[in-house]
Design a protein around this motif. Sequence first.
Motif, PDB file in Angstrom:
ATOM      1  N   ASN A  11       2.756  21.353   1.168  1.00 17.98           N
ATOM      2  CA  ASN A  11       1.654  22.186   1.653  1.00 17.98           C
ATOM      3  C   ASN A  11       0.446  22.214   0.716  1.00 17.98           C
ATOM      4  O   ASN A  11      -0.623  22.679   1.103  1.00 17.98           O
ATOM      5  N   LEU A  12       0.606  21.708  -0.491  1.00 21.21           N
ATOM      6  CA  LEU A  12      -0.549  21.602  -1.386  1.00 21.21           C
ATOM      7  C   LEU A  12      -1.604  20.660  -0.791  1.00 21.21           C
ATOM      8  O   LEU A  12      -2.781  20.761  -1.113  1.00 21.21           O
ATOM      9  N   LYS A  17      -6.553  25.905   3.910  1.00 21.18           N
ATOM     10  CA  LYS A  17      -6.724  26.387   2.527  1.00 21.18           C
ATOM     11  C   LYS A  17      -5.782  27.549   2.212  1.00 21.18           C
ATOM     12  O   LYS A  17      -5.301  27.685   1.092  1.00 21.18           O
ATOM     13  N   ASN A  18      -5.515  28.412   3.192  1.00 21.28           N
ATOM     14  CA  ASN A  18      -4.590  29.530   2.974  1.00 21.28           C
ATOM     15  C   ASN A  18      -3.178  29.027   2.718  1.00 21.28           C
ATOM     16  O   ASN A  18      -2.460  29.572   1.873  1.00 21.28           O
ATOM     17  N   ALA A  23       1.154  28.024  -1.094  1.00 24.41           N
ATOM     18  CA  ALA A  23       2.061  27.061  -1.727  1.00 24.41           C
ATOM     19  C   ALA A  23       1.877  27.070  -3.239  1.00 24.41           C
ATOM     20  O   ALA A  23       2.860  27.097  -3.994  1.00 24.41           O
ATOM     21  N   PHE A  24       0.630  27.065  -3.683  1.00 24.90           N
ATOM     22  CA  PHE A  24       0.332  27.104  -5.114  1.00 24.90           C
ATOM     23  C   PHE A  24       0.975  28.338  -5.750  1.00 24.90           C
ATOM     24  O   PHE A  24       1.634  28.238  -6.791  1.00 24.90           O
ATOM     25  N   ASN A  25       0.790  29.493  -5.135  1.00 26.91           N
ATOM     26  CA  ASN A  25       1.346  30.730  -5.695  1.00 26.91           C
ATOM     27  C   ASN A  25       2.867  30.718  -5.741  1.00 26.91           C
ATOM     28  O   ASN A  25       3.465  31.205  -6.703  1.00 26.91           O
ATOM     29  N   HIS A  26       3.501  30.154  -4.723  1.00 23.59           N
ATOM     30  CA  HIS A  26       4.970  30.061  -4.730  1.00 23.59           C
ATOM     31  C   HIS A  26       5.452  29.184  -5.882  1.00 23.59           C
ATOM     32  O   HIS A  26       6.430  29.521  -6.559  1.00 23.59           O
ATOM     33  N   ILE A  27       4.761  28.068  -6.099  1.00 26.07           N
ATOM     34  CA  ILE A  27       5.166  27.160  -7.179  1.00 26.07           C
ATOM     35  C   ILE A  27       4.942  27.823  -8.537  1.00 26.07           C
ATOM     36  O   ILE A  27       5.815  27.781  -9.402  1.00 26.07           O
ATOM     37  N   ILE A  28       3.783  28.434  -8.719  1.00 26.86           N
ATOM     38  CA  ILE A  28       3.492  29.118  -9.991  1.00 26.86           C
ATOM     39  C   ILE A  28       4.541  30.191 -10.281  1.00 26.86           C
ATOM     40  O   ILE A  28       5.015  30.327 -11.416  1.00 26.86           O
TER      41      ILE A  28
END
Length: 188
Positions: A11-12, A17-18, A23-28
């Motif tokens: 999903n990156l 964009k949402n 996806a970025f926040n889940h990975i972080i």
Amino acid sequence: MDKAMKIHFDNLDSKDKNEQYEAFNHIITAIEHEVDWAYEVWDELVAGLSSTDNHMRSRYAQFLSGLSKSDHDKRIMNDFPALWQVTKDEKFVTARHALQSIWKVGLAGPEQKEMVVHHLANRFKNCKDEKNYTLIRFDIIQDLRNLYDEVKDEHIKKLAEELIEMEEDPKYQKKYAKVWKDYYSTLK
């Protein structure tokens, strides 16, 4: 890596964009702790540090920094130069995101900590000719504080105080010192 995490990485590249942001926040969040899948994505992340897409460079730099604590083979020792290069990216926001997360490499072990601290100190001392150098210096002082808070190494605190003392402009010296509140009181 479980199916959900694979989806987050996929999903990156979403057009939405949402979805990318989620996806970025889940990975972080996932890489705040050690994970057993670091090497499943490691090479792709290292390759992405030189992508033409500045968003990818930024994300991948942040991911590699966070995944370093899961890097039991110490690959970061060889890949650090590519990661460090992103802290000097042509896009300042990309460079800043990379710089603000690079302290996490120091959580991987003593060698990694020494390498990061050395690079941060040298950058602080030698960045005066860079655009936005006061922000770079602020981020470096914050990185040292973040690392100190995690590892409680008094050498890091002493180094930060020495770097703050090197700042000639009292306005910025106080701004940097505020990051180390206990040290700030000595500069009033």
